[in-house]
Design an enzyme around this catalytic site. Structure first.
Site, PDB file in Angstrom:
ATOM      1  N   GLY A   9     118.832  74.248  68.677  1.00 43.75           N
ATOM      2  CA  GLY A   9     117.886  73.741  67.699  1.00 43.75           C
ATOM      3  C   GLY A   9     116.768  74.751  67.468  1.00 43.75           C
ATOM      4  N   CYS A  10     116.036  74.567  66.382  1.00 41.53           N
ATOM      5  CA  CYS A  10     115.000  75.551  66.044  1.00 41.53           C
ATOM      6  C   CYS A  10     113.889  75.553  67.090  1.00 41.53           C
ATOM      7  CB  CYS A  10     114.454  75.289  64.650  1.00 41.53           C
ATOM      8  SG  CYS A  10     113.929  73.589  64.342  1.00 41.53           S
ATOM      9  N   TYR A  11     113.394  74.385  67.460  1.00 43.67           N
ATOM     10  CA  TYR A  11     112.327  74.353  68.475  1.00 43.67           C
ATOM     11  C   TYR A  11     112.805  74.921  69.809  1.00 43.67           C
ATOM     12  CZ  TYR A  11     109.389  71.296  65.490  1.00 43.67           C
ATOM     13  OH  TYR A  11     108.620  70.762  64.495  1.00 43.67           O
ATOM     14  N   GLU A  27     107.934  78.468  62.321  1.00 45.89           N
ATOM     15  CA  GLU A  27     107.763  77.629  63.488  1.00 45.89           C
ATOM     16  C   GLU A  27     106.954  78.420  64.495  1.00 45.89           C
ATOM     17  OE1 GLU A  27     111.071  74.799  63.978  1.00 45.89           O
ATOM     18  OE2 GLU A  27     111.262  75.911  65.843  1.00 45.89           O
ATOM     19  N   THR A  35     115.008  77.138  70.345  1.00 41.61           N
ATOM     20  CA  THR A  35     115.169  78.589  70.273  1.00 41.61           C
ATOM     21  C   THR A  35     113.861  79.304  70.635  1.00 41.61           C
ATOM     22  OG1 THR A  35     116.940  78.493  68.633  1.00 41.61           O
ATOM     23  CG2 THR A  35     115.637  80.517  68.706  1.00 41.61           C
TER      24      THR A  35
END
Lengths: 346, 346, 346, 346
Positions: C149-151, C242, C153
């Site tokens: 997931g992006c978070y 992010e 990562t």
């Protein structure tokens, strides 16, 4: 003085919510009822968290639950078509409608542009087109006031004095309009998503926006002849605000400075319409959150042309603020009552 | 093939930085020198943190430190006036100037609009106005190419085919332009502060923007007669992107659809200019970060008028991308080389 | 070399669209099929106008219409749950899944957090968790790669080297995360409307975001013991990007500078992960549109604590870019191929 | 009642301008003088175009031109250090200072953090720290009130009741703060340019922001022991608003729900501080333009921890609004007078 008891139909939309915000600041108003059929039973703070500190507002209810006999003024903030039948029936309380339903005088034009027959054509003639600065004599006794659309408000404030004086040519008016996203309402459409709008600018409804016939109707009245205007709205990445840059052709013999003088004279004593110093372009940040309109006139590079530029807050002077301004006039209250707040900047 | 060795003068501005970004993606280019006199000695990553991963770029240096004998192409990304004298002296490397200095053919017009005498009037005649799609035959041998301004790029791509065909009237062109803030450069002015721009829209330089004479010069060439256009730029709360909505009067006998056909034919084989499907309005989000231009034509509500709308990324097709496109043509490389990246959305 | 033929399932979402954007720039890739069941038959340019210049992309189709026998790599860009069954069945083409379905090793944890039984629990064990910098040895032979997931990562790039070295305490990790709106997908929810997000900042899913167990699973592996982290995401008015600011407690004897050294050593040769110069805070504008991650470490005012800060583009390194990076490793291509583009700024 | 005559020193900054906006809406206030030395002679509308409709405000003047004998309250809106000497000398009018100069009780701490000796250390002891909800008993007779910084306002409203009750551990407080750009003032710095901030999020002053010692001073007073807090501010692309997400460790025996109860009880009768319904996260859009603060408490995933979240408008409750709230209390006026406006949303 007793407080005016108002009902707001459509309190779950941006227009209705901003009317409530402004009404809370109006010392002569009591909010008696808040209609929002699909959200009936909820509190305003539930659907509008910026009212977290106002949990004592009346709960949202269905239109049918409102005791209109105990209401002095009804504000219609419903989508076009949705409220006209109800509003048209109301006899006792006076009605200020913010939808498009009673703006056009012709039921045929309405049907052409809105795609449905007009729900109450018999009320159109007596409805007062509520561009306050031009409607005062008719507001005192009005039973039904149709508040102008946001784009027409800015366009007409800029153009009506010039049209009435025949200082510009009716055949050559090109309105380029910019609007924040709140003008599109709270509906769940892809085009209203943050990601589609941010870092973007785009025209929409090119050549067929529903505010066109409204602008044309009022300009035609001022010119005394039919008018077809070019009007192109653009959606911008901002919440509030509307700016219109209007290219006009001067009437024979008229000069750019004449336009300035016409606006200066017409609005010298107006509390909410301001001609800016020569050379200062209007900007939406000058009026954010307020009922003010700022205007200016510039020479165009084409000979015999000029640019007239106007900025308003689409939700206030372009909608809920003007509605309260109309109410003040209808009831004989000071016209600026409750609307004195200075713009919010930054 | 050997890589083309390029020098970028003015790498500390947005235009220079975006040229470096694009050059890094160009397989045929070697960045030989980066000029930025006031920041000489620093690394690009020091002043442009988005180059954090590119610490191997040449350090910033003074113009005088560059060995132009070992450079094939010099890109001038300096403010107008600042680089013209230097660039005009350079004999060996070919010059692609992104400033305004060599765009106008008349030194008098330059002096009028820029307020200073032209620093190298003798180079004006031979300088090629580098709107690539219209300049190809002249680029192959050009020693000095003047890249168009961002606003003229969009305006001329929209209008030149119509002007050349005499499908529109030269006397009645009104350009309404919207731009993101990067067009204003990285200079420390109050009007560029976040707080002044966010939640705001405003016109600027009304009636006197310096891109006016440039648009008029090229339109006059196409029309074969002098032209005065209305041009009103507006600053919007976004970083990149430029949109122009242009109202035109049709020439006698011309129809709106003729304009579409003219653009369709003219750009059918162009890799970077795209006529959108009928009814789809151009938007800046369609081209962000790319060298593309999207166009469309709409009927205007006024009889015998039309709206031509164009969108570009002001820093790419409106500046650094077009500069590289010109370089490709000058050197006989594939015109799209290094410029194939699709737009960045969201 | 023959081009790798890829299929993208879910090309109508932001992740899928950005994968297509990146794949178009990858010299070793051929886009063989684009799945988007609800939009089958449409062109990418119809639903994603930024592909206006790429009308030659394959039309959108239903999954069932894809000839997987002629596809080398399938990218799953579907919402969690939607594609797992299909992907789990695919034998021949290797699968890179960008959804959440194969990230968690425990089907129970998946059921707890996603509210449905796992659609293919038998594939969980062999699925490779594709945080590329830590997964390389397992990618070469992987049949099914689950992209983080992006978070996770950003969080894991910041924390894993510190956890592996036991330089920080597992019990005291507080992650404060900021994200642009594209992370929320293109779904029509009120919370994604421009007007709700602009001029606003707010936490969401406080204490119960689905990326929590994923971060904990990988940290637990590094620490060799179970971990519970504090993780609070906030939605910001921006499209991409992010940023995570992570407060950690130092292990006994560890100093802030040790953390810097650990990250410096671990990422010295990484092409996409960059420790910034001491004192420079990471910012999302440093990585926009690129596959890079920027990191830094700062002393905290509390004794024995430090702040580790990381920024990525949520759609690139946080999603589609990392997926292509994984593909490159899986196929023995240069790891940076097609991902070299510098960040877009402004 | 006679109107209170106020002077605003520093009317050319955002804080001063917003104080003027709020004062215009206050029925008990007369704006007697507006100080702005560098702009002396100009009108507010010249430098703040949103006051276009208020051309009757007093002209900007130098401090020395103000007849303080005819002023009841002086508001200091100058940068730290700039006004302290002047304000310290004023005997007759009572002073409400919005700068940082009189917030810290220790001249040494001031010198450490602000880099200059304190200009009037003898006034520090008697100066009242004006977090209204905690300062009322001291405001009635105060001659000099120091309004809290914007970050400390939100942090202390969230934490003071918990600290006073010893429900949280003083050693483990981590504040993650988000702010709109107006908090940085109208100064011409690259970091405040639109292009640098838009589409970006970044921490700043990591580990060394000047609001740290102020938060610590007040928390220490409540805890009865020294405190060192982690505090990391982030700059966001929005104009107004401040949100703080604070991770705390519970004191032995305390539960998350106890924190909610403490805040609920403490603020039950406060007009401007609102504990939101359980599960509703605070957001800056709930308070924009208003003097309200919204709060909530959430369980943290780490055992024995909780998250306390607060949102305010940095220019109103975080600055000018709180200053007027203090004035109301100092003068025995209703505390909410002139501050009743509901938040502006959208």
């Amino acid at each position: 003085m007793d407080r005016v008891r108002i009902a707001v139909l459509g309190a779950s939309g941006y227009t209705g919510a901003d009317l409530v915000r402004l009404a809370l600041a109006h010392p002569g108003v009591e909010i008696a009822a808040l209609g929002a059929s699909q959200k009936a039973g909820a509190k305003m703070a539930d659907i509008w968290p910026h009212f977290a500190a106002h949990r004592d507002l009346p709960p949202l209810c269905r239109t049918g639950e409102i005791d209109f006999g105990r209401v002095d003024i009804v504000f219609g903030c419903l989508p076009h078509g949705a409220g006209a039948a109800v509003l048209a029936e109301l006899a006792a309380p006076r009605v200020i409608d913010l939808s498009a339903d009673f703006r056009l005088k012709s039921a045929e034009t309405y049907a052409d542009w809105y795609g449905v027959p007009h729900p109450a054509p018999e009320r159109l003639e007596a409805a007062v087109y509520g561009l306050t600065e031009f409607a005062r004599p008719h507001l005192a006794d009005a039973r039904l006031v149709a508040c102008p659309g946001c784009y027409p408000t800015a366009a007409l404030l800029a153009l009506l004095p010039l049209a009435e004086a025949r200082a510009i040519e009716p055949a050559d008016i090109a309105i380029f309009a910019l609007s924040g996203v709140s003008g599109a309402g709270r509906s769940l459409r892809e085009s209203n998503l943050f990601v589609e709008v941010a870092e973007a600018a785009a025209p929409y409804s090119v050549g067929r926006h529903r505010h066109m016939p409204e602008i044309e109707q009022e300009l035609a009245r001022a010119f005394g002849e039919p008018v077809a205007v070019s009007f192109t709205p653009h959606l911008l990445p901002m919440n509030r605000g509307e700016l219109e840059t209007i290219a006009v052709r001067l009437a024979p013999g008229a000069r750019v400075d004449d336009l300035r003088q016409l606006l200066a004279r017409r609005y010298a004593d107006e509390p909410f319409v301001h001609l800016l110093p020569e050379g200062t372009p209007p900007a939406t940040r000058m009026v954010r959150g307020s009922n003010h309109c700022v205007l200016n006139v510039f020479p165009d590079r084409r000979p015999s042309h000029a640019l007239v530029i106007a900025a308003i807050d689409n939700l206030v002077k372009g909608s809920s603020g003007q509605a309260l301004q109309n109410m003040n006039v209808m009831l004989g209250l000071p016209e600026t009552l409750g609307l004195e707040a200075a713009p919010l900047f930054p």
